[in-house]
Design a protein around this motif. Structure first.
Motif, short mmCIF file in Angstrom:
data_model
loop_
_atom_site.label_atom_id
_atom_site.label_comp_id
_atom_site.label_asym_id
_atom_site.label_seq_id
_atom_site.Cartn_x
_atom_site.Cartn_y
_atom_site.Cartn_z
N ILE A 62 -7.64 -3.83 -0.72
CA ILE A 62 -7.01 -2.62 -1.28
C ILE A 62 -6.46 -1.75 -0.16
O ILE A 62 -5.33 -1.24 -0.24
CB ILE A 62 -8.01 -1.85 -2.16
CG1 ILE A 62 -8.28 -2.64 -3.44
CG2 ILE A 62 -7.49 -0.46 -2.49
CD1 ILE A 62 -9.42 -2.10 -4.26
N PHE A 63 -7.22 -1.55 0.91
CA PHE A 63 -6.74 -0.73 2.02
C PHE A 63 -5.56 -1.38 2.74
O PHE A 63 -4.64 -0.68 3.18
CB PHE A 63 -7.87 -0.44 3.01
CG PHE A 63 -8.74 0.69 2.59
CD1 PHE A 63 -8.24 1.98 2.49
CD2 PHE A 63 -10.08 0.48 2.27
CE1 PHE A 63 -9.04 3.03 2.09
CE2 PHE A 63 -10.88 1.52 1.87
CZ PHE A 63 -10.36 2.80 1.77
N VAL A 64 -5.54 -2.68 2.86
CA VAL A 64 -4.41 -3.36 3.50
C VAL A 64 -3.16 -3.21 2.65
O VAL A 64 -2.07 -2.94 3.18
CB VAL A 64 -4.75 -4.85 3.74
CG1 VAL A 64 -3.51 -5.65 4.10
CG2 VAL A 64 -5.78 -4.98 4.85
N ILE A 65 -3.28 -3.34 1.35
CA ILE A 65 -2.12 -3.17 0.46
C ILE A 65 -1.62 -1.74 0.52
O ILE A 65 -0.41 -1.50 0.57
CB ILE A 65 -2.49 -3.58 -0.98
CG1 ILE A 65 -2.68 -5.09 -1.04
CG2 ILE A 65 -1.41 -3.14 -1.96
CD1 ILE A 65 -3.22 -5.59 -2.35
N PHE A 68 0.41 -1.22 3.72
CA PHE A 68 1.75 -1.79 3.69
C PHE A 68 2.71 -0.96 2.85
O PHE A 68 3.91 -0.96 3.10
CB PHE A 68 1.73 -3.22 3.15
CG PHE A 68 1.29 -4.23 4.17
CD1 PHE A 68 1.85 -4.26 5.42
CD2 PHE A 68 0.30 -5.15 3.86
CE1 PHE A 68 1.45 -5.19 6.37
CE2 PHE A 68 -0.10 -6.09 4.79
CZ PHE A 68 0.48 -6.11 6.05
N THR A 69 2.21 -0.26 1.86
CA THR A 69 3.09 0.49 0.99
C THR A 69 3.43 1.87 1.54
O THR A 69 4.36 2.50 1.04
CB THR A 69 2.46 0.67 -0.40
OG1 THR A 69 1.21 1.33 -0.27
CG2 THR A 69 2.28 -0.68 -1.08
N LYS A 70 2.73 2.35 2.53
CA LYS A 70 3.03 3.66 3.11
C LYS A 70 4.34 3.60 3.89
O LYS A 70 4.68 2.57 4.48
CB LYS A 70 1.92 4.12 4.06
CG LYS A 70 0.67 4.55 3.34
CD LYS A 70 -0.34 5.05 4.32
CE LYS A 70 -1.61 5.46 3.62
NZ LYS A 70 -2.62 5.89 4.56
N ASP A 71 5.07 4.73 3.92
CA ASP A 71 6.30 4.81 4.70
C ASP A 71 5.95 4.90 6.17
O ASP A 71 5.16 5.75 6.59
CB ASP A 71 7.11 6.03 4.30
CG ASP A 71 7.64 5.91 2.89
OD1 ASP A 71 7.81 4.77 2.44
OD2 ASP A 71 7.88 6.96 2.25
N LYS A 72 6.55 4.04 6.95
CA LYS A 72 6.30 4.04 8.39
C LYS A 72 7.58 4.43 9.11
O LYS A 72 8.67 3.99 8.74
CB LYS A 72 5.83 2.67 8.86
CG LYS A 72 4.49 2.29 8.30
CD LYS A 72 3.97 1.03 8.92
CE LYS A 72 2.58 0.74 8.35
NZ LYS A 72 2.04 -0.46 8.92
#
Length: 91
Positions: A62-65, A68-72
């Motif tokens: 869950i934390f890895v997903i 990945f979805t956060k804006d970088k």
């Protein structure tokens, strides 16, 4: 039919018959079959033990997903300048 078993015969060689009054009996010894409970203590303990080992893996996924979805922001000098200007010029 798999919910019923004969406590006296081996589980490999069991087959079930139905008496004339509708009661399930063992085909080998003729004793009435016993219904297996849906939840027993061994099954509950097994589910708890499995969830204790699988919970950290699920939380990590869950934390890895979410990561990945956060804006970088891109790592170049223009974006770093814009980020530092926005934080220092709070009016």
């Amino acid at each position: 039919m798999s919910r019923y078993y004969c406590p006296f015969c081996s589980s490999r060689y069991q087959f079930h018959k139905t008496r004339s009054d509708g009661v399930l009996i063992c085909g080998l010894c003729g004793d009435p079959l016993i219904k297996k409970p849906l939840l027993n203590s061994r099954r509950i303990f097994g589910v708890l033990a499995a969830s204790a080992f699988l919970a950290p893996l699920l939380i990590m996924i869950i934390f890895v997903i979410n990561d990945f979805t956060k804006d970088k922001y891109p790592n170049n000098s223009e974006s770093l300048v814009l980020l530092t200007i926005d934080k220092t010029w709070n009016i």
